[in-house]
Design a protein around this motif. Structure first.
Motif, PDB file in Angstrom:
ATOM      1  N   TYR B  87       0.869  -1.171   0.000  1.00 42.55           N
ATOM      2  CA  TYR B  87       0.000   0.000   0.000  1.00 42.55           C
ATOM      3  C   TYR B  87       0.898   1.210   0.000  1.00 42.55           C
ATOM      4  N   ALA B  88       0.692   2.104  -0.961  1.00 42.31           N
ATOM      5  CA  ALA B  88       1.582   3.244  -1.094  1.00 42.31           C
ATOM      6  C   ALA B  88       1.726   3.962   0.251  1.00 42.31           C
ATOM      7  N   ALA B  89       2.951   3.959   0.766  1.00 34.60           N
ATOM      8  CA  ALA B  89       3.213   4.531   2.086  1.00 34.60           C
ATOM      9  C   ALA B  89       3.567   5.997   1.945  1.00 34.60           C
ATOM     10  N   VAL B  90       2.586   6.788   1.577  1.00 38.54           N
ATOM     11  CA  VAL B  90       2.815   8.217   1.397  1.00 38.54           C
ATOM     12  C   VAL B  90       1.803   8.976   2.250  1.00 38.54           C
ATOM     13  N   GLU B  91       2.156  10.222   2.600  1.00 37.58           N
ATOM     14  CA  GLU B  91       1.220  11.072   3.350  1.00 37.58           C
ATOM     15  C   GLU B  91       0.412  11.849   2.323  1.00 37.58           C
ATOM     16  N   GLU B  92      -0.847  11.456   2.158  1.00 35.96           N
ATOM     17  CA  GLU B  92      -1.668  12.044   1.090  1.00 35.96           C
ATOM     18  C   GLU B  92      -1.923  13.526   1.262  1.00 35.96           C
ATOM     19  N   ARG B  93      -1.839  13.999   2.494  1.00 39.65           N
ATOM     20  CA  ARG B  93      -2.214  15.386   2.730  1.00 39.65           C
ATOM     21  C   ARG B  93      -1.050  16.347   2.476  1.00 39.65           C
ATOM     22  N   LEU B  94       0.146  15.798   2.267  1.00 39.37           N
ATOM     23  CA  LEU B  94       1.297  16.641   1.959  1.00 39.37           C
ATOM     24  C   LEU B  94       1.602  16.563   0.463  1.00 39.37           C
ATOM     25  N   GLU B  98       7.130  17.604  -0.106  1.00 42.85           N
ATOM     26  CA  GLU B  98       7.117  17.541   1.365  1.00 42.85           C
ATOM     27  C   GLU B  98       7.280  16.105   1.857  1.00 42.85           C
ATOM     28  N   PHE B 102      10.275  15.037   4.206  1.00 43.06           N
ATOM     29  CA  PHE B 102       9.872  14.443   5.486  1.00 43.06           C
ATOM     30  C   PHE B 102      10.692  13.172   5.757  1.00 43.06           C
ATOM     31  N   ASP B 147       6.361   6.736  -3.866  1.00 43.35           N
ATOM     32  CA  ASP B 147       6.665   5.775  -2.813  1.00 43.35           C
ATOM     33  C   ASP B 147       8.083   5.223  -2.984  1.00 43.35           C
ATOM     34  N   MET B 150      10.698   7.856  -2.353  1.00 43.58           N
ATOM     35  CA  MET B 150      10.901   8.065  -0.917  1.00 43.58           C
ATOM     36  C   MET B 150      11.796   6.967  -0.338  1.00 43.58           C
TER      37      MET B 150
END
Lengths: 259, 323
Positions: B87-94, B98, B102, B147, B150
């Motif tokens: 599951y794409a381990a990204v912060e969707e709100r950033l 960023e 991060f 992903d 990162m």
């Protein structure tokens, strides 16, 4: 020592992940601001006229510290919801595979919720001063101290919420589990009425409620009244809750993984 | 322990209650190689990766990643790996940028280095235009690229890609394959898990086939194909009624069982190696009075390997069909 510094830095990086989002989400910001304003305005104008509290000429001076206290405690529920949300996504797996302090995920979350609560507090404070007419009757130092007691207690409850967010299976469950006990906690207390007016069996419960102790301490300090032991006892409650629930939460978060 | 292995796992075991998810897996991946861990859903691929990336504690066995014991020094392992999960381990709100910065901060990279590296990877993964947009609006392929970017920020020596193309549309999948192939030029060791045979075939130098928590085969795609025998033949006849005649005529060419399709007139079978098989088969069928529509010889696919090794098709498994 070095490890502690890194853990604090990682926690701040994590907190910033949540804080950066606040100014971006205008709708959330509007609702997050309206809610505390509504609490203040509704309670003051709906109940304000019909309740008398002995020792307080003006009910607002009694009520508003109670509303501050309740709103900040409600704010802690965001911690559990946020953690459950993080766990439901892949990001936490990435964080666990990074060479960062594990505790930073939880500390960062609780700290960001504390910052959010500070913002909430200032919004409520402004509305309480105008149009309500609330005043600090004691010194500014006492008012700051009162605010710190409230924020410390809400921070402590954030750790209770963290443990619940880690224990329940879903965001929805965290949402209900996070709020449901807030109602008895904040209403069976001295936040809105003097517990002496409650039924005989309920009064000792309200008196023993740590939320009552914290609210009484803050109320006394805001009004320039003698605070007695309440300030110290409320700090002890908060520190005790943090000690127990932070260590349980961090252990739970780390449990299935190599330490 | 030899230091030329980027991943060296011996007898890894993981139990969940009564279920043994991983039952004695050995892996030896040399530095700079791309290895494929191939198996159906629930075979133990992800559990193996989670143990190697310190997300799960092994119940038995030992594993070294970049020479470091995962159980004794998980923190050391974490400084050298990159992980891209299912599951794409990204912060969707950033924003994309960023997100990159991060992760750079959590790797304790100096700020300027983190920034420069983010720009470099955003360019390489074709995310420059989207870099300052919030990830929530990204497509599935963009998220997956971010992903992986990162995961690469701290130049890991070993990169774990857990089903990197699951859920992607065919075009994004091809693009992702191109990016993974490029990693090889960087000298990054890659352990790729997949349930897609074509993906393992194309990307991995060696393939470790895993089923029910154990390694059932190990080799290059060609070795695996050779292991199950020679070429495969497919013959299609016009009339299903002539099936008995056809089977009789085909018998001398068959090196194993004949698999008949549901239409009753298409036959698949392994053949003995030999010249001019196709004309001979057609002549034999013709002599038997069977009308032939089509006949072709092909190399075995990994699906044939899988079928032979496990008694069921990998495709069946991930379609969720009980066999």
């Amino acid at each position: 020592m070095n490890r502690v510094v890194w853990a604090l830095r990682d926690s701040w990086t994590e907190a910033m992940r949540h804080l950066r989002i606040i100014p971006r989400n205008i709708e959330l910001l509007i609702f997050a601001t309206i809610q505390p304003i509504m609490f203040v305005v509704l309670f003051v104008y709906v109940f304000g006229g019909s309740i008398d509290v002995p020792g307080f000429a003006n009910y607002d001076q009694f009520l508003i510290p109670g509303i501050f206290s309740q709103s900040l405690v409600f704010g802690s529920a965001f911690t559990g919801i946020g953690i459950a949300e993080d766990l439901s996504k892949g990001l936490v797996d990435r964080l666990r595979s990074l060479p960062m302090a594990r505790s930073a995920v939880l500390i960062g979350r609780t700290v960001s919720d504390l910052v959010r609560n500070i913002i909430t507090f200032f919004v409520m404070l402004v509305v309480s001063f105008w149009p309500i007419g609330f005043r600090f009757e004691g010194s500014l130092v006492e008012a700051v101290l009162a605010t710190m007691l409230l924020l410390l207690f809400s921070y402590a409850l954030s750790w209770v919420q963290a443990l619940m967010g880690l224990s329940v299976g879903s965001v929805e469950a965290a949402n209900s589990a996070g709020f449901i006990w807030m109602f008895p906690l904040t209403f069976v207390s001295s936040a809105f009425v003097d517990p002496a007016t409650m039924p005989g069996w309920l009064e000792p419960v309200a008196d023993a409620n740590p939320f009552t102790v914290v609210t009484n301490a803050a109320r006394a300090l805001y009004n320039g009244n003698p605070v007695g032991n309440d300030a110290l006892v409320s700090v002890l409650w908060s520190v005790g809750i943090i000690a127990v629930f932070a260590s349980l939460s961090i252990r739970k978060f780390n449990r299935s993984t190599v330490a | 322990m030899s230091s030329d292995l980027a991943i060296d796992a011996r007898g890894l075991v993981k139990r969940f209650g009564d279920t043994v998810a991983v039952d004695g897996v050995d892996l030896a991946v040399p530095r700079g190689a791309i290895y494929g861990l191939l198996g159906p859903n629930g075979a133990g691929k992800t559990t193996t990766v989670r143990m190697l990336t310190t997300l799960l504690r092994p119940d038995g066995g030992q594993a070294f990643v970049d020479g470091i014991d995962v159980a004794a020094d998980p923190h050391g392992v974490r400084t050298r790996i990159g992980l891209t999960g299912q599951y794409a381990a990204v912060e969707e709100r950033l924003t994309g940028r960023e997100n990159m910065e991060f992760v750079a901060r959590l790797f304790h990279m100096p700020k300027s280095e983190g920034r420069a590296r983010s720009v470099e990877l955003l360019e390489r993964f074709d995310l420059v235009d989207a870099a300052d947009r919030v990830v929530k609006g990204y497509s599935g392929g963009m998220r997956r690229r971010l992903d992986i970017a990162m995961s690469l920020i701290a130049r890991p020596s070993v990169l774990f890609l857990d089903e990197p193309t699951t859920g992607l549309d065919p075009r994004s999948r091809l693009a992702m394959w191109g990016l993974i192939e490029e990693l090889e030029h960087d000298g990054t060791t890659v352990l790729l898990t997949t349930q897609y045979l074509d993906e393992a075939d194309r990307l991995a130098q060696r393939i470790v086939v895993i089923d029910h928590g154990t390694v059932i085969a190990n080799g290059t795609a060609d070795e695996l194909k050779d292991q199950i025998g020679g070429d495969r033949m497919t013959v299609q006849i016009r009339h299903p009624e002539s099936r008995p005649l056809a089977l009789e005529a085909l018998a001398p060419f068959c090196a194993g069982e004949v698999d008949v399709d549901l239409d009753g007139r298409t036959f698949h079978f392994p053949i003995r190696s030999g010249d001019r098989v196709v004309p001979n088969v057609i002549r034999a069928l013709d002599d038997a009075g069977v009308d032939v529509l089509d006949a072709e010889v092909r190399r075995p696919t990994l699906d044939d390997v899988f079928l032979t090794l496990t008694g069921r098709s990998a495709a069946d498994e991930h379609e969720g069909v009980a066999s």
